[in-house]
Design a protein around this motif. Structure first.
Motif, PDB file in Angstrom:
ATOM      1  N   THR B  78       0.822  -1.201   0.000  1.00 27.71           N
ATOM      2  CA  THR B  78       0.000   0.000   0.000  1.00 27.71           C
ATOM      3  C   THR B  78       0.859   1.255   0.000  1.00 27.71           C
ATOM      4  OG1 THR B  78      -1.633  -1.212   1.296  1.00 27.71           O
ATOM      5  CG2 THR B  78      -1.865   1.179   1.241  1.00 27.71           C
ATOM      6  N   VAL B  79       0.425   2.261  -0.755  1.00 31.82           N
ATOM      7  CA  VAL B  79       0.996   3.597  -0.623  1.00 31.82           C
ATOM      8  C   VAL B  79      -0.028   4.401   0.170  1.00 31.82           C
ATOM      9  CG1 VAL B  79       1.751   5.669  -1.826  1.00 31.82           C
ATOM     10  CG2 VAL B  79       2.210   3.421  -2.808  1.00 31.82           C
ATOM     11  N   PHE B  80       0.333   4.742   1.395  1.00 35.78           N
ATOM     12  CA  PHE B  80      -0.637   5.374   2.277  1.00 35.78           C
ATOM     13  C   PHE B  80      -0.785   6.851   1.950  1.00 35.78           C
ATOM     14  CE2 PHE B  80       0.600   1.569   4.436  1.00 35.78           C
ATOM     15  CZ  PHE B  80      -0.541   1.150   5.103  1.00 35.78           C
ATOM     16  N   GLN B  81      -1.963   7.364   2.301  1.00 35.19           N
ATOM     17  CA  GLN B  81      -2.246   8.759   1.984  1.00 35.19           C
ATOM     18  C   GLN B  81      -1.259   9.705   2.679  1.00 35.19           C
ATOM     19  OE1 GLN B  81      -6.313   9.903   2.346  1.00 35.19           O
ATOM     20  NE2 GLN B  81      -5.918  12.013   1.764  1.00 35.19           N
ATOM     21  N   ASP B  82      -0.910   9.396   3.931  1.00 35.29           N
ATOM     22  CA  ASP B  82       0.061  10.248   4.636  1.00 35.29           C
ATOM     23  C   ASP B  82       1.479   9.688   4.493  1.00 35.29           C
ATOM     24  OD1 ASP B  82      -0.179   8.028   6.156  1.00 35.29           O
ATOM     25  OD2 ASP B  82      -0.448   9.041   8.072  1.00 35.29           O
ATOM     26  N   LYS B 152       1.712  -8.326  -6.029  1.00 40.03           N
ATOM     27  CA  LYS B 152       0.800  -8.649  -7.131  1.00 40.03           C
ATOM     28  C   LYS B 152      -0.164  -7.493  -7.376  1.00 40.03           C
ATOM     29  CE  LYS B 152       2.084 -13.004  -7.594  1.00 40.03           C
ATOM     30  NZ  LYS B 152       1.805 -13.847  -6.440  1.00 40.03           N
ATOM     31  N   LEU B 153      -0.338  -6.682  -6.324  1.00 37.15           N
ATOM     32  CA  LEU B 153      -1.330  -5.615  -6.394  1.00 37.15           C
ATOM     33  C   LEU B 153      -0.828  -4.456  -5.542  1.00 37.15           C
ATOM     34  CD1 LEU B 153      -4.332  -4.645  -6.951  1.00 37.15           C
ATOM     35  CD2 LEU B 153      -4.931  -5.824  -4.861  1.00 37.15           C
ATOM     36  N   ILE B 154      -0.946  -3.238  -6.067  1.00 34.84           N
ATOM     37  CA  ILE B 154      -0.546  -2.072  -5.288  1.00 34.84           C
ATOM     38  C   ILE B 154      -1.776  -1.230  -5.008  1.00 34.84           C
ATOM     39  CG2 ILE B 154       0.847   0.027  -5.283  1.00 34.84           C
ATOM     40  CD1 ILE B 154       2.968  -1.386  -6.748  1.00 34.84           C
ATOM     41  N   LEU B 155      -1.937  -0.906  -3.734  1.00 32.68           N
ATOM     42  CA  LEU B 155      -3.074  -0.103  -3.310  1.00 32.68           C
ATOM     43  C   LEU B 155      -2.582   1.310  -3.056  1.00 32.68           C
ATOM     44  CD1 LEU B 155      -4.279  -2.709  -0.674  1.00 32.68           C
ATOM     45  CD2 LEU B 155      -5.313  -2.324  -2.896  1.00 32.68           C
ATOM     46  N   LEU B 156      -3.232   2.294  -3.654  1.00 32.44           N
ATOM     47  CA  LEU B 156      -2.782   3.678  -3.473  1.00 32.44           C
ATOM     48  C   LEU B 156      -3.954   4.537  -3.019  1.00 32.44           C
ATOM     49  CD1 LEU B 156      -1.620   2.633  -6.608  1.00 32.44           C
ATOM     50  CD2 LEU B 156       0.012   4.385  -5.928  1.00 32.44           C
ATOM     51  N   ASP B 157      -3.848   5.097  -1.817  1.00 33.89           N
ATOM     52  CA  ASP B 157      -4.939   5.891  -1.263  1.00 33.89           C
ATOM     53  C   ASP B 157      -4.646   7.379  -1.437  1.00 33.89           C
ATOM     54  OD1 ASP B 157      -7.138   6.846  -0.040  1.00 33.89           O
ATOM     55  OD2 ASP B 157      -6.816   5.834   1.880  1.00 33.89           O
ATOM     56  N   GLU B 158      -5.216   7.981  -2.426  1.00 36.93           N
ATOM     57  CA  GLU B 158      -5.023   9.397  -2.736  1.00 36.93           C
ATOM     58  C   GLU B 158      -3.561   9.809  -2.607  1.00 36.93           C
ATOM     59  OE1 GLU B 158      -7.969  12.085  -1.857  1.00 36.93           O
ATOM     60  OE2 GLU B 158      -9.401  10.644  -1.059  1.00 36.93           O
ATOM     61  N   PHE B 186      -2.901  -1.940 -10.280  1.00 34.39           N
ATOM     62  CA  PHE B 186      -2.991  -0.791  -9.381  1.00 34.39           C
ATOM     63  C   PHE B 186      -4.441  -0.578  -8.991  1.00 34.39           C
ATOM     64  CE2 PHE B 186       0.873   2.222  -9.639  1.00 34.39           C
ATOM     65  CZ  PHE B 186       1.753   1.173  -9.784  1.00 34.39           C
ATOM     66  N   LEU B 187      -4.694  -0.460  -7.703  1.00 36.77           N
ATOM     67  CA  LEU B 187      -6.010  -0.055  -7.235  1.00 36.77           C
ATOM     68  C   LEU B 187      -5.808   1.311  -6.582  1.00 36.77           C
ATOM     69  CD1 LEU B 187      -8.925  -0.942  -7.055  1.00 36.77           C
ATOM     70  CD2 LEU B 187      -8.429  -2.082  -4.903  1.00 36.77           C
ATOM     71  N   PHE B 188      -6.330   2.313  -7.242  1.00 36.63           N
ATOM     72  CA  PHE B 188      -5.943   3.698  -6.975  1.00 36.63           C
ATOM     73  C   PHE B 188      -7.171   4.465  -6.499  1.00 36.63           C
ATOM     74  CE2 PHE B 188      -5.358   8.041  -8.544  1.00 36.63           C
ATOM     75  CZ  PHE B 188      -4.035   8.326  -8.242  1.00 36.63           C
ATOM     76  N   VAL B 189      -7.031   5.226  -5.424  1.00 38.89           N
ATOM     77  CA  VAL B 189      -8.162   5.988  -4.907  1.00 38.89           C
ATOM     78  C   VAL B 189      -7.940   7.473  -5.148  1.00 38.89           C
ATOM     79  CG1 VAL B 189      -9.257   6.790  -2.794  1.00 38.89           C
ATOM     80  CG2 VAL B 189      -8.902   4.367  -3.143  1.00 38.89           C
TER      81      VAL B 189
END
Ligand code: ATP
Ligand code: MG
Lengths: 280, 352
Positions: B78-82, B152-158, B186-189
């Protein structure tokens, strides 16, 4: 804008409090340690005789060393009990967390003397501890070993100073953003790894502060040794107290007090340096 | 294959913050979750990342059911928002954290960290601490830390929310090319529609804890299926209408044919027309003509925006966007013009 002279006056007013309440007493104390006693009178001659007397007497030095050792033990026990408690409280959420925190910190608001008497009644011959051990069958009759010795001092201090250890550790845990713990898990770390690499280092400043509190408080404490230490539990604090209260040798007492102050300051400086190395 | 949410819902106490949601994300896809604040975007990300458990439903990845799998075992990062960078570790230690946790050797970690730092453009900053980095640099560290383990999957929250406009555009471009380069899902918010449109293969539009529409950026842009989606994509012209059953729709702007291949059942609908699809002056055959007065003209650079009031319906405003060179034709406020709406450019939005 405030003009320069006004600012100087303002600064002096603000500084007056700490100066009068802290610097002046310590200065007086320091000065006293260079005087000497003669025929029950304090003679205002400056000399290092009191310090020389201290360092040349193995009894005094040994008492200081044993006291330092005792304080280190108090600190260690405080950390070993206090850290897990602070960690446990931190991991709770909502109301339970607040209640637990309050419960463990509440003793801070209680009188010191009351707490010591409570400990005495727990450790004493007819105390809670003996009653339980006898009831469970571990002891056949109440034992005297829990009170009036060095271990009683150690145990009582560790318990009494526990809130001072828990609170700063909890506060530094509280400052760790939850997202860091999540990030660690996200990167594949189990909770043990996260604790070792993220939580422990980030709570180090609070842990060091808690350790310092326990160490310095134990160092200066002469009431606990007096109340639960009996004849065997002699600490440096007690020695100083006896110089003032029994021997009426104030200059020598002041010199011993200065030594104690120096040791405490040294501990604080070392702790501060260690804390600084942790945080960039 | 890929990631699948199967009727996944989330409630906190009695409050349901995510209605049962079903969603498939294909391998290698750049999928964006778009929605206003509080619509449940982060909730979905946290469920996929394993930071909370769904109240009901099943989360699958590949052939495996990962609903109950703890976060540290999921092959996602995950790439966290902060950013959530470890403040007590250097950039190198931050990036290498996932490898260190996996007990790789020091030389292997150093090599991989150096390589990844190069990819995200952080070479030379490896010995700094996060407090010594700019926002954009922190962002890159967070990104490098997430891709270094080859998830396998990267989650990016804003991830771009905190960056200024210019840096943000750069990072959008960079993220997109990075995603192609490492061929990872990529699952991108985001809550920025432009960002969603420029970056995504597909977009999930969310509102109030439920999915409104899933589709390609073009689908969503030109064929919004719900009123919310039509309204969320900025300046759509929304005109209430009634489908009459014979392939026509009546509106305050007159009766016009509905687009081919749309549902002909009689019902109330909303017509959505993009501002750049409203033509002025000479119309193609089959277009519906509306006589309007120009209310005001706003020059926005390459584009000029006009607000028109149809003579037949003075309460309705039609927004029109033209390339600015076309407005030299003497379009000024007060002028009466003929606006034409082609059936193919009209989207019918169901009203609920
Ligand atoms: N731990 C929680 N307890 C109770 N309610 C929560 C909790 N976490 C989130 N919510 C609620 O769930 C809803 C969705 O939150 P979520 O964080 O998914 O929104 P979001 O779409 O990410 O919004 P934003 O764009 O502001 O980040 C919000 O109404 C929020 O108040
Ligand atoms: Mg969010």
């Amino acid at each position: 804008m405030v003009s320069l002279p006004e600012r100087i006056i303002l600064f002096m007013l603000v500084a007056a409090g700490p100066f009068l309440l802290i610097v002046v007493p310590i200065g007086a104390f320091l000065a006293m340690s260079f005087f000497r006693m003669e025929n029950q009178q304090i003679v205002h001659d400056l000399s290092l005789a009191n310090y020389a007397a201290f360092f040349s007497s193995w009894t005094y030095v040994k008492t200081l060393l044993l006291t330092l050792w005792l304080c280190a033990e108090v600190t260690l026990i405080g950390l070993l009990i206090g850290y897990p408690i602070a960690y446990f409280i931190w991991r709770r959420s909502g109301r339970i967390r607040t209640i637990l925190l309050l419960l463990f910190v509440l003793p801070l608001f209680m009188s010191y003397i009351v707490k010591i008497f409570t400990m005495r009644s727990i450790l004493g011959l007819n105390g809670f501890l003996n009653q339980i051990l006898v009831a469970v069958g571990i002891l056949s009759e109440p034992s005297q070993v829990f009170l009036y010795n060095q271990n009683a001092i150690l145990f009582t201090m560790a318990v009494i100073f526990l809130p001072f250890v828990i609170l700063p550790i909890y506060l530094s845990l509280e400052r760790i953003p939850r997202s860091l713990v999540q990030a660690s898990a996200d990167l594949g770390a189990d909770i043990g790894t996260t604790f070792w690499h993220v939580i422990l280092p980030l709570s180090a400043p609070g842990t060091i502060a808690g350790a310092l509190f326990a160490f310095v408080l134990a160092l200066g404490d002469f009431i606990t040794p007096q109340m639960v230490g009996g004849a065997n539990g002699f600490t440096f604090g007690r020695v100083i107290w006896s110089q003032f209260g029994l021997a009426y040798n104030w200059p020598f007492g002041a010199a011993l007090g200065t030594v104690l102050l120096a040791v405490a300051l040294l501990a604080i400086v070392l702790g501060g340096l260690a804390a600084q190395r942790q945080k960039v | 294959m890929g990631l699948s949410l199967d009727a996944v819902s989330k409630s906190y106490g009695a409050q349901q913050v995510l209605a049962p949601t079903t969603l498939q994300v294909a391998d290698g896809e750049f999928m964006t979750i778009l929605g206003p604040s509080g619509s449940g975007k982060t909730t979905i990300l946290r469920l996929v990342g394993g930071f909370t458990r769904p109240t009901s439903g099943r989360i699958g990845f590949g052939d495996a059911d990962i609903t109950g799998m703890p976060a540290h075992q999921r092959p996602f990062n995950t790439v966290f928002q902060d950013y959530a960078l470890f403040p007590h570790m250097t950039v190198a230690a931050n990036i290498g954290y996932g490898l260190m946790v996996r007990r790789q050797t020091k030389p292997a970690i150093a090599a991989k960290v150096g390589q990844t730092a190069e990819i995200v453009g952080l070479g030379g900053l490896l010995d700094r601490f996060p407090s010594q980095l700019s926002g954009g640099q922190k962002q890159r560290v967070a990104l490098a830390r997430a891709i270094v383990c080859e998830p396998k999957l990267i989650l990016l929250d804003e991830p771009l929310a905190a960056l200024d406009a210019e840096l943000r555009r750069q990072m959008q471009f960079f993220l997109k090319s990075l995603q192609r380069q490492i061929a990872t899902t990529f699952l991108f918010v985001t809550h920025d529609q432009e960002e969603a449109i420029t970056m995504s293969d597909r977009i999930v539009v969310m509102s109030a804890g439920r999915i409104e529409q899933v589709g390609t950026p073009k689908d969503i842009y030109y064929a919004p299926r719900t009123q919310f989606v039509a309204g969320f994509f900025g300046d759509n012209n929304l005109i209430p209408g009634h489908v009459t059953g014979n392939g026509m729709v009546t509106t305050a702007l007159g009766t016009m044919p509905i687009p081919a291949e749309t549902d002909r059942r009689e019902r109330d609908v909303m017509l959505a027309i993009r501002p750049e699809k409203v033509l002025l002056g000479a119309a193609g055959s089959g277009s519906h003509q509306v006589s309007c007065r120009i209310d005001d003209v706003t020059f926005i650079g390459a584009i000029t925006q006009l607000r028109l009031r149809p003579a037949a319906a003075p309460d309705q405003v039609l927004t029109v966007k033209l390339t600015s060179d076309r407005t030299r034709l003497g379009l000024e406020s007060g002028t009466v013009v003929s606006a034409s709406l082609a059936p193919g450019d009209i989207a019918l939005v169901e009203v609920s």
